[in-house]
Design an enzyme around this catalytic site. Structure first.
Site, PDB file in Angstrom:
ATOM      1  N   LYS A  76       0.818  -1.214   0.000  1.00 53.93           N
ATOM      2  CA  LYS A  76       0.000   0.000   0.000  1.00 53.93           C
ATOM      3  C   LYS A  76       0.854   1.268   0.000  1.00 53.93           C
ATOM      4  CE  LYS A  76      -0.817   0.164   5.043  1.00 53.93           C
ATOM      5  NZ  LYS A  76      -0.174   1.458   5.325  1.00 53.93           N
ATOM      6  N   SER A 122      -4.410   9.134   7.993  1.00 57.15           N
ATOM      7  CA  SER A 122      -4.842   8.742   6.660  1.00 57.15           C
ATOM      8  C   SER A 122      -6.113   9.474   6.245  1.00 57.15           C
ATOM      9  CB  SER A 122      -5.096   7.226   6.641  1.00 57.15           C
ATOM     10  OG  SER A 122      -5.936   6.848   5.575  1.00 57.15           O
ATOM     11  N   ARG A 125      -8.940   6.815   5.844  1.00 50.08           N
ATOM     12  CA  ARG A 125      -9.592   6.421   7.098  1.00 50.08           C
ATOM     13  C   ARG A 125     -10.429   7.557   7.658  1.00 50.08           C
ATOM     14  NH1 ARG A 125      -4.068   3.543   9.078  1.00 50.08           N
ATOM     15  NH2 ARG A 125      -4.511   1.418   8.339  1.00 50.08           N
ATOM     16  N   ARG A 142       1.295   9.970  14.380  1.00 51.69           N
ATOM     17  CA  ARG A 142       2.424   9.418  13.629  1.00 51.69           C
ATOM     18  C   ARG A 142       3.230   8.518  14.556  1.00 51.69           C
ATOM     19  NH1 ARG A 142       4.720  11.949   9.461  1.00 51.69           N
ATOM     20  NH2 ARG A 142       5.715   9.913   9.263  1.00 51.69           N
ATOM     21  N   GLY A 143       4.218   7.850  13.969  1.00 51.53           N
ATOM     22  CA  GLY A 143       5.073   6.960  14.745  1.00 51.53           C
ATOM     23  C   GLY A 143       4.858   5.511  14.344  1.00 51.53           C
ATOM     24  N   CYS A 236      -1.041   7.819  -2.632  1.00 52.12           N
ATOM     25  CA  CYS A 236      -1.510   7.011  -1.502  1.00 52.12           C
ATOM     26  C   CYS A 236      -2.193   7.854  -0.426  1.00 52.12           C
ATOM     27  CB  CYS A 236      -0.350   6.228  -0.889  1.00 52.12           C
ATOM     28  SG  CYS A 236       0.959   7.255  -0.194  1.00 52.12           S
TER      29      CYS A 236
END
Length: 298
Positions: A76, A122, A125, A142-143, A236
Site C-alpha cells: 500500500k 490517513s 480512514r 504518527r510513529g 496514496c
C-alpha cells in the site's frame, strides 16, 4: 544467488523482510536497513509532507545504485508506477486486509462517546470515519506501531481510539489490543493493504529467484485495486479505498472515493475474470469519474 534486501528500520518493516528471507532458501539473502523520508519526518501529517514514495524513494535509489538488489515494502506504500529498471518481483500471500480500531475504553466505533477523538494520519480512514460518525474529532497520529498503541492506550492521552491496519497488528502479535475489526461497509482498505511486495532490479535472474514467493491470487486482486488508484491519480494520500477478492474464479472489486469530510461518497463495484484485473480497475475508475470522483479528489 545471494541477494541484498533493503528495508525500512521499523519493527514491522523488519518483520516483513525477515519473513521474506524465511521463505527463501537459507543463506540466499541478507538485509540492509535504509531510512526513508517518511521515517525521518515524524512531526508532520503524512498528507502535508507531499509527494509520492515517502516510504520508498530511498529504497528505490539504492536499487538503482545496485547497493541492494531487492526491497521489501508494504504494497500500500508503493507508488503504482514502477521506475525504469525496476520491477515487482513478487507479491506474497495477503494477510487480513481490514482496519482495526483500538480504543482505550474497549468500546466499538458505534459506541464511542459523542465527539470522541480518534487518531489517524490517513485521509482514507478519516473520510470513512466521518461518513460513519460525523461527530468524531480526528487528530493526526504518527510513529511506529508500538508508539501508536502506547498513545492509544494512555489514560491521559488525547486519543479515545486509533485506527491501524489489521495485518500489521497481527504480524507483530498485537491481536490482543484490537477492540474491533471494522466491517467493509464502514471502512474499505487502501489498495494493496495487507500485502507484502518485493521490488527488485529488472533482472531475469533476480525475478526467477523471487518466483517461489509470488501468490497469483493476491497479485491479481491487488492489481485491480492499484489499477483503480492509478487511473485516479495514483497518490496514496487520496481519500480513496479499494478491495478486490477472487471467489469461484471471479474477481470482484469494490472501490470508494470520498470527500475529505465524508459527506460525499462514490462507490463502484464490478466483476471480471482474474486475468482482466487491470481492465476492471480502469473500468471502475471511469465509472467513478463519471459520477464526479475527479472533483472529490481535487
Amino acid at each position: 544467488m545471494l541477494l541484498r534486501f533493503g528495508t525500512r528500520g521499523s519493527k514491522l518493516a523488519r518483520w516483513q523482510t525477515d519473513h521474506v528471507l524465511l521463505l527463501l532458501p537459507e543463506g540466499s539473502g541478507e538485509i540492509e536497513v535504509i531510512q526513508t523520508k517518511g521515517d525521518r519526518v515524524l512531526d508532520t501529517p503524512l498528507p502535508l509532507i507531499g509527494g509520492k514514495g515517502l516510504f520508498t524513494a530511498e529504497l528505490e535509489a539504492a536499487l538503482h545504485a545496485n547497493t541492494i538488489q531487492c526491497a521489501v515494502h508494504s504494497l500500500k506504500d508503493l507508488p503504482t508506477e514502477q521506475p525504469d529498471g525496476l520491477a515487482l518481483g513478487a507479491i506474497l500471500k495477503r494477510a487480513p486486509v481490514g482496519d482495526a480500531l483500538i480504543s482505550r475504553s474497549g468500546k466499538s466505533l458505534i459506541d464511542l462517546p459523542q465527539n470522541a477523538t480518534v487518531g489517524t494520519s490517513s485521509h482514507r480512514r478519516a473520510a470513512q470515519l466521518l461518513r460513519a460518525r460525523p461527530d468524531l474529532q480526528l487528530l493526526d497520529i504518527r510513529g511506529n506501531v508500538d508508539t501508536r498503541i502506547q498513545k492509544a492506550l494512555d489514560p491521559n492521552g488525547p486519543y479515545d481510539a486509533i485506527l491501524l491496519a489489521h495485518a500489521g497488528l497481527e504480524r507483530l502479535g498485537y491481536d490482543t489490543v484490537i477492540t474491533q475489526i471494522l466491517p467493509f461497509d464502514v471502512m474499505l482498505p487502501a489498495p494493496g493493504q495487507g500485502a507484502i511486495a518485493v521490488q527488485c532490479r529488472d533482472d531475469a535472474e533476480i525475478i526467477a529467484a523471487l518466483a517461489p514467493l509470488h501468490d497469483l491470487a493476491t497479485a491479481q486482486a491487488v492489481t485491480a485495486e492499484r489499477a483503480f488508484l492509478a487511473a485516479l491519480g495514483g497518490g496514496c494520500s487520496l481519500p480513496l479505498a479499494a478491495y478486490a477478492h477472487i471467489q469461484n474464479n471471479t474477481l470482484t472489486l469494490t472501490a470508494r472515493v470520498l470527500s475529505l469530510e465524508g459527506t460525499r461518497c462514490i462507490e463502484v463495484t464490478g466483476t471480471a475474470s482474474p486475468t482482466d484485473a487491470d481492465a476492471l480497475g480502469a473500468q471502475l475508475a471511469a465509472e467513478a469519474k463519471a459520477q464526479g470522483a475527479t472533483e472529490l479528489l481535487g
